[in-house]
Enzyme design. Structure first.
Site, PDB file in Angstrom:
ATOM      1  N   HIS A  65     -20.635   7.887   6.742  1.00 55.90           N
ATOM      2  CA  HIS A  65     -20.415   9.325   6.650  1.00 55.90           C
ATOM      3  C   HIS A  65     -21.724  10.045   6.354  1.00 55.90           C
ATOM      4  O   HIS A  65     -22.445   9.668   5.437  1.00 55.90           O
ATOM      5  CB  HIS A  65     -19.399   9.622   5.545  1.00 55.90           C
ATOM      6  N   HIS A  71     -18.097   4.638   4.773  1.00 53.73           N
ATOM      7  CA  HIS A  71     -16.940   5.500   4.564  1.00 53.73           C
ATOM      8  C   HIS A  71     -15.640   4.949   5.125  1.00 53.73           C
ATOM      9  O   HIS A  71     -14.696   4.702   4.400  1.00 53.73           O
ATOM     10  CB  HIS A  71     -17.264   6.857   5.181  1.00 53.73           C
ATOM     11  N   GLY A  80      -0.627   4.459   0.280  1.00 47.54           N
ATOM     12  CA  GLY A  80      -1.371   5.621   0.767  1.00 47.54           C
ATOM     13  C   GLY A  80      -0.525   6.358   1.780  1.00 47.54           C
ATOM     14  O   GLY A  80       0.686   6.152   1.849  1.00 47.54           O
ATOM     15  N   GLY A 118       0.836  -1.198   0.000  1.00 53.75           N
ATOM     16  CA  GLY A 118       0.000   0.000   0.000  1.00 53.75           C
ATOM     17  C   GLY A 118       0.868   1.245   0.000  1.00 53.75           C
ATOM     18  O   GLY A 118       1.905   1.301   0.658  1.00 53.75           O
ATOM     19  N   ARG A 175     -14.788   7.281  14.382  1.00 56.74           N
ATOM     20  CA  ARG A 175     -13.632   8.144  14.161  1.00 56.74           C
ATOM     21  C   ARG A 175     -14.072   9.594  14.017  1.00 56.74           C
ATOM     22  O   ARG A 175     -15.047   9.878  13.332  1.00 56.74           O
ATOM     23  CB  ARG A 175     -12.894   7.728  12.886  1.00 56.74           C
ATOM     24  N   ALA A 221      -0.193   6.082   5.032  1.00 50.51           N
ATOM     25  CA  ALA A 221       0.542   5.241   5.976  1.00 50.51           C
ATOM     26  C   ALA A 221       1.661   4.484   5.268  1.00 50.51           C
ATOM     27  O   ALA A 221       2.805   4.473   5.723  1.00 50.51           O
ATOM     28  CB  ALA A 221      -0.417   4.272   6.650  1.00 50.51           C
ATOM     29  N   ARG A 227     -19.974  12.161  13.469  1.00 47.05           N
ATOM     30  CA  ARG A 227     -20.503  11.521  12.267  1.00 47.05           C
ATOM     31  C   ARG A 227     -21.539  10.440  12.562  1.00 47.05           C
ATOM     32  O   ARG A 227     -22.545  10.351  11.879  1.00 47.05           O
ATOM     33  CB  ARG A 227     -19.353  10.907  11.474  1.00 47.05           C
ATOM     34  N   SER A 280      -8.357  10.610  10.388  1.00 50.71           N
ATOM     35  CA  SER A 280      -7.879   9.455   9.634  1.00 50.71           C
ATOM     36  C   SER A 280      -6.563   9.777   8.945  1.00 50.71           C
ATOM     37  O   SER A 280      -5.620   8.984   8.973  1.00 50.71           O
ATOM     38  CB  SER A 280      -8.908   8.997   8.615  1.00 50.71           C
TER      39      SER A 280
END
Lengths: 250, 226, 647
Positions: C274, C409, C50, C48, C443, C52, C338, C448
């Site tokens: 979301h 989400h 992204g 991955g 969250r 992170a 949320r 995030s």
């Protein structure tokens, strides 16, 4: 609505491709363009044919994966819109739609409408960054950057790397893509430090990949989904000329 | 020379811009000189011929003229190289192409416009420059070669005038894109400077084009119709 | 008995001793290190790219490790972190409105309904300040005040302004920052980047993660890669609902295959719905586009008081509008967290107040803000979002309220990790959205991006050294070992199996069906009855999948349908686990709202006595009921209270 499609089918980079005719009868206006292709692929799969391979991912205009040449235009008929943001309401009932992959000497077709844009990554790897170590950094507010400076840097940084600029350029030039990154970093104090070395290296890689010359036709800024301005190219030219004259160091 | 031209895409464009702008400056001087053709006939003849002699005998101008020839050649050769390379980098083109909608036609066809200008230049040089240098021209009252009368008689032919107008229209569009594009290639990025340069480039282009077109028409009407 | 022992050992969260505020610095001061010269003898695989993943890969490379980085996208820059809009939180207290690490820690813990590990959450808040410094140094063009200093906005569930943002494209800008750091290491030859490669199996040797099997998506070629540690940073699996705010390629396959090899999943059913996504407009829909929560700073949410209202929103007078968030939660109003906002919207829609052609949306209205600040200011704040809205719907939101609706989400749940971000498989780490660590049952907005970055830049570079210190003498991992061979054969067999069914239904058919089952029974609200039915339905669907799926082409070539099919096959198992997870938690907390457990006025009823734990699931074989383990939560510093956003 009903539509006719002429879609570029090509098995791999070496083979010759051609436009193949398809038609769809139950297209809805609210469908996105890619959902229309989903619909076609569903039909093809159930008929036992190979579905059309096309690039797509986030489907909200930000990842830069999708890129189709639709009815003779990069990302289709609307300016400042990526393919995934295009909806079927932009087409007429009964219309024939041509779909081709983005072309450019430095872009290769992988299969059908999927293309290889790894050249962009290689350009970025040559200097599309500030050489700051990860892990620790000076206090963020230590160097004030004016509101306008930050906004202007953002305008350049917004590029999604889709390649529409190359696809629409008659010369297959990547000037807009390359210049957007050069300009983003040159506009910020933290990026200025290595801006001369950066522009020389990135332009060199851009040329090495086989992208063409910029003729300033300005077509790229029309088709750019993020509406990146050609003034970025002017800035790249300035930075480049400066670096050529003054040298890359000190 | 080859490594020089093999340099980066940006550098080649800078050379195009430099030579192009130099040629544009020459055009201003050329037009200014030609404006003498608009003077009353007697005065025009004497002054234009004197001017022609000066332009061909002054050492400094001679040097500049060699730079000019070199610029023309470089501009043309570079454009050929650039066009060939671009053809390769364009990647084969599209089966269905409507890209014409998103840019000005003349910005996409600088090569064709340039070719028209080059062809014109050859005819133009042959008819006047070659004639002046190597042809047998009559002398005027002051003993200078009478280029004036050659010019006047050349523009007696309507087709010749039309040919010139076409060439100048091509030149006009070439300049309309070229001059501003040259400034962009140099890197005129701040929006205020860019707008100012756009204004100057466009103004200059209109001035040059209108000026060059006006002279043959004027001569045709004044010396051949009236 | 042995089983019991094993459990406790596996679920050691490894929380350092000492007071909450000192745990992380103590850890950093005492963890084992790998010297610079030894790092080059160690290989790390990162899946991955992204926030992170790229942050971790860049950090490892810079530290001196050899890194192999994989992503299924055609460029590392396209990972779905790119789509995060609103912002990233940091306790910088630039606004001088009383923010600090403790308050941010507490907001996050409370926002997550006290279902997260205290020490992890505190560390997240603690590292947040450094992240902003890091991002600015990388050239991220955060919004600035006219004086040149960084600007902040508010986000849901919080009463201070601590969110940093770059228009509505904060995720993109942060990701380009970490992508650029990654590409710098690619150029330095410290990272070997494999784009268009999908991880299909984890290879474990003697119980340790030692490599992966990947498929080159352009050629279909199966490859083996060995390393001393494997780091998964594969993002969320909300795409399991089919309709979600995620990218089409987002998947849970890497973590699911790791799960099947022994990594525990924690609270997989905790999915954030979301509240401000665009509503579904038809059955053809493939994706629900998110409208950043930041819009709720200036937009007011309402529904018509009259049921089945069909007037144009601008024709509905003020007194006939129900600004239900402002009414029900006056202290937070439109910025309620949320989970609460989504549930409130669903309540309104279910009660017949929904708007739009499918009556599945609520209004988000900017009229008041435009009157107060002017259209230009609103344009500057949200211009790109309004433009996006118009592109998708054809409606100008400066003139008419937006129509929004809840959508799947973010996955709070994911692979269970300890304080070091290690899973239950030694040498296998999990970062960012694909783990369960900091967000608890819900969250908070703009946390995030923060978690992904903090995991990648600031935590894993330390904690992985603590593990790799044992491996400096191991030498390169030989991929010709039988474990690699076996894993590769398993992968090849699985791919062949998918292509050979040759049935009469497409992958999307199954995915949409699964999505519907989960959306109806394991999303905004859940019930025992619904979940039990969902488990049966999923089992049945899975059976049908393996009998009637049709995937054209072969595994030995580029084949998008095969990629999709593999992911959906995993979803069909993961979805069932989600239902078990939701079923076994007899309480309501955060995004997990069990209809049986609510107060009289319809608010969530948490049960701290019996459910103050993280559900950790062990794989127990195909079609077998999974095994539940519990990690109890201990709150030493934070006062556990009932969330109340009303006053």
């Amino acid at each position: 609505m009903k539509i006719k499609l002429k879609i570029w089918r090509q098995i791999n980079a070496e083979s010759k491709g051609k436009l193949v005719d398809y038609s769809l009868d139950n297209v809805e206006e609210d469908m996105s363009f890619l959902e229309m292709l989903d619909l076609l692929n569903e039909e093809l799969i159930l008929k036992g044919e190979r579905p059309v391979e096309f690039d797509h991912d986030c489907r909200e205009g930000i990842c830069g994966t999708c890129g189709l040449f639709i009815n003779g235009r990069a990302h289709g008929p609307l300016a400042g819109t990526s393919t995934c943001q295009l909806h079927m309401r932009s087409f007429k009932d009964g219309e024939t739609i041509y779909i081709e992959p983005f072309r450019g000497g430095a872009f290769n077709v992988i299969r059908d409408l999927k293309i290889d844009r790894s050249s962009f990554d290689r350009i970025m790897s040559k200097g599309g960054y500030i050489s700051t170590p990860v892990g620790d950094a000076p206090e963020a507010n230590a160097v004030p950057i004016t509101h306008d400076q930050a906004e202007s840097a953002f305008d350049s940084a917004a590029c999604i790397g889709c390649g529409a600029c190359v696809a629409t350029c008659k010369n297959g030039s990547a000037a807009l893509f390359t210049s957007a990154k050069i300009t983003h970093l040159a506009k910020l104090p933290q990026g200025k430090v290595e801006s001369r070395a950066r522009v020389l290296k990135m332009v060199e890689q851009m040329d090495e990949e086989g992208f063409g010359h910029c003729t300033n036709t300005l077509a790229c800024q029309v088709e750019c989904p993020q509406e990146i301005s050609v003034s970025n190219i002017d800035r790249m030219n300035w930075e480049y000329n400066k670096a050529k004259i003054l040298g890359k160091g000190d | 020379m080859s490594t020089f031209l093999e340099n980066s895409t940006l550098f080649r464009k800078v050379l195009m811009a430099l030579t192009g702008l130099f040629l544009s400056v020459f055009l201003i001087v050329h037009l200014a000189g030609n404006l003498q053709l608009l003077l009353p006939p007697d005065q025009a003849s004497i002054q234009f011929n004197q001017y022609s002699k000066f332009m061909t005998s002054n050492l400094l101008i001679k040097i500049v003229s060699y730079v000019l020839y070199l610029s023309i050649i470089l501009h043309a050769v570079l454009s050929l190289i650039i066009t060939l390379k671009n053809k390769k980098s364009a990647g084969g083109g599209y089966a269905y192409d409507k890209r014409a909608k998103v840019s000005n036609w003349y910005s996409r066809n600088m090569g064709i416009l340039g070719t028209i200008i080059l062809l014109f230049l050859i005819v133009h040089m042959k008819d006047f420059w070659y004639e002046y240098k190597f042809g047998s021209l009559p002398m005027d009252a002051e003993g200078n070669k009478d280029l004036f009368s050659i010019v006047v008689s050349a523009f007696g032919e309507p087709l010749y005038v039309v040919g010139y107008i076409i060439a100048f229209v091509a030149l006009g569009y070439h300049l309309l894109h070229g001059i501003f594009s040259a400034f962009k290639t140099f890197g005129a990025y701040p929006s205020r400077i860019s707008s100012l340069l756009y204004f100057i480039s466009t103004g200059l282009t209109i001035l040059l084009t209108v000026g060059f077109i006006f002279i043959p028409i004027f001569i045709y009407l004044k010396y051949h119709i009236a | 008995m042995i089983q019991q022992e094993l459990r406790e050992q596996l679920l050691d969260a490894k929380i350092p001793e000492g007071p909450l505020a000192e745990k992380w610095s103590r850890y950093k001061a005492t963890c084992r290190l790998v010297s610079f010269n030894n790092k080059k003898k160690l290989d790390i695989i990162v899946i991955g790219t992204g926030l992170a993943g790229s942050a971790a890969a860049a950090s490892f490379a810079e530290a001196g490790y050899n890194v192999k980085s994989f992503c299924f996208q055609d460029s590392a820059r396209r990972a779905h972190s790119v789509a995060a809009q609103g912002g990233v939180n940091s306790a910088k207290n630039y606004q001088n409105d009383g923010d600090n690490i403790y308050r941010m820690f507490y907001d996050t813990l409370k926002g997550g309904d006290f279902r997260a590990r205290e020490a992890n959450v505190y560390r997240l808040a603690e590292c947040s300040a450094n992240l902003i410094d890091q991002a600015v140094a990388q050239g991220v063009p955060f919004a600035r005040e006219y004086g040149g200093y960084l600007s902040n906005r508010s986000f849901g569930g919080v009463q201070v302004r601590r969110t940093f943002y770059a228009r509505g494209q904060t995720g993109q800008q942060l990701l380009l920052g970490s992508y650029s750091a990654l590409m710098r290491q690619v150029e330095a030859k410290k990272v070997k980047l494999y784009t268009k490669h999908e991880m299909l199996e984890l290879v474990t040797i003697n119980g340790k993660a030692r490599g992966i099997i990947v498929r080159n998506l352009d050629t279909g070629k199966i490859e083996r890669h060995g390393a001393h540690a494997v780091v998964l940073a594969t993002g969320g699996f909300g795409k399991i609902y089919y309709l979600s705010t995620l990218a089409m390629g987002c998947n849970g396959s890497a973590i699911w295959r790791a799960h099947k090899k022994g990594a525990f999943m924690a609270c997989p059913s905790w999915t954030q719905i979301h509240p401000t996504s665009l509503p579904q407009s038809g059955s053809h829909q493939s994706k629900l586009t998110l409208m950043s929560e930041s819009l709720r700073n200036d937009g007011r949410i309402w529904v018509p008081k009259k049921k089945n209202e069909d007037r144009n929103p601008n024709d509905i007078p003020e007194e006939e509008r129900d600004y239900y968030l402002e009414r029900k939660y006056p202290a937070f109003g439109n910025l309620a967290p949320r989970d609460i906002s989504s549930r409130a919207a669903k309540e309104m829609i279910d009660a017949g107040h929904g708007v739009g052609p499918m009556k599945n949306a609520v209004y988000l209205d900017f009229k008041t803000a435009i009157a107060e600040y002017g259209e230009d200011t609103i344009k500057e704040r949200y211009g790109n979002l309004f433009r996006m809205y118009e592109k998708i719907t054809g409606i100008n939101a400066y003139k008419q309220p937006m129509k929004i609706s809840p959508a799947a989400h973010f996955s709070m749940g994911g692979l269970w990790v300890d304080y070091e971000l290690g899973t239950t498989i030694p040498g296998l780490y999990s970062l960012g959205e694909c783990n369960f660590s900091d967000h608890g049952a819900n969250r908070l907005g703009a946390n995030s991006l923060l978690q992904a970055c903090v995991d990648g830049y600031f935590i894993i570079p330390y904690t992985i050294g603590n593990y790799l210190a044992d491996d400096i003498k191991t030498g390169p991992i030989d991929t010709s070992q039988p474990e690699f061979e076996e894993a590769e054969q398993h992968v090849i067999k699985n791919l062949e199996k998918l292509t050979k069914i040759d049935g009469d239904r497409t992958t999307d058919y199954f995915h949409k069906k699964l999505g519907k089952i989960l959306w109806d029974n394991c999303a905004v609200s859940r019930s025992e009855k619904g979940l039990l039915k969902a488990i049966e339905d999923i089992k049945q669907l899975r059976e049908e999948f393996w009998q009637r799926l049709k995937v054209p082409g072969t595994p030995q070539e580029i084949n998008s349908e095969l990629e999709k099919a593999g992911r959906v096959a995993d979803y069909l198992e993961l979805g069932e686990l989600m239902c078990y997870d939701a079923l076994t938690r007899n309480e309501s907390c955060g995004a997990h709202f069990r209809e049986e457990y609510q107060t009289e006025d319809g608010e969530a009823m948490r049960n701290d006595e019996d459910y103050n734990f993280i559900s950790c699931w062990q794989y127990n074989g195909f079609d077998q009921e999974p095994i539940l383990h519990k990690e109890s939560l201990h709150f030493e510093e934070a006062k556990v209270i009932t969330r109340n956003y009303k006053k």
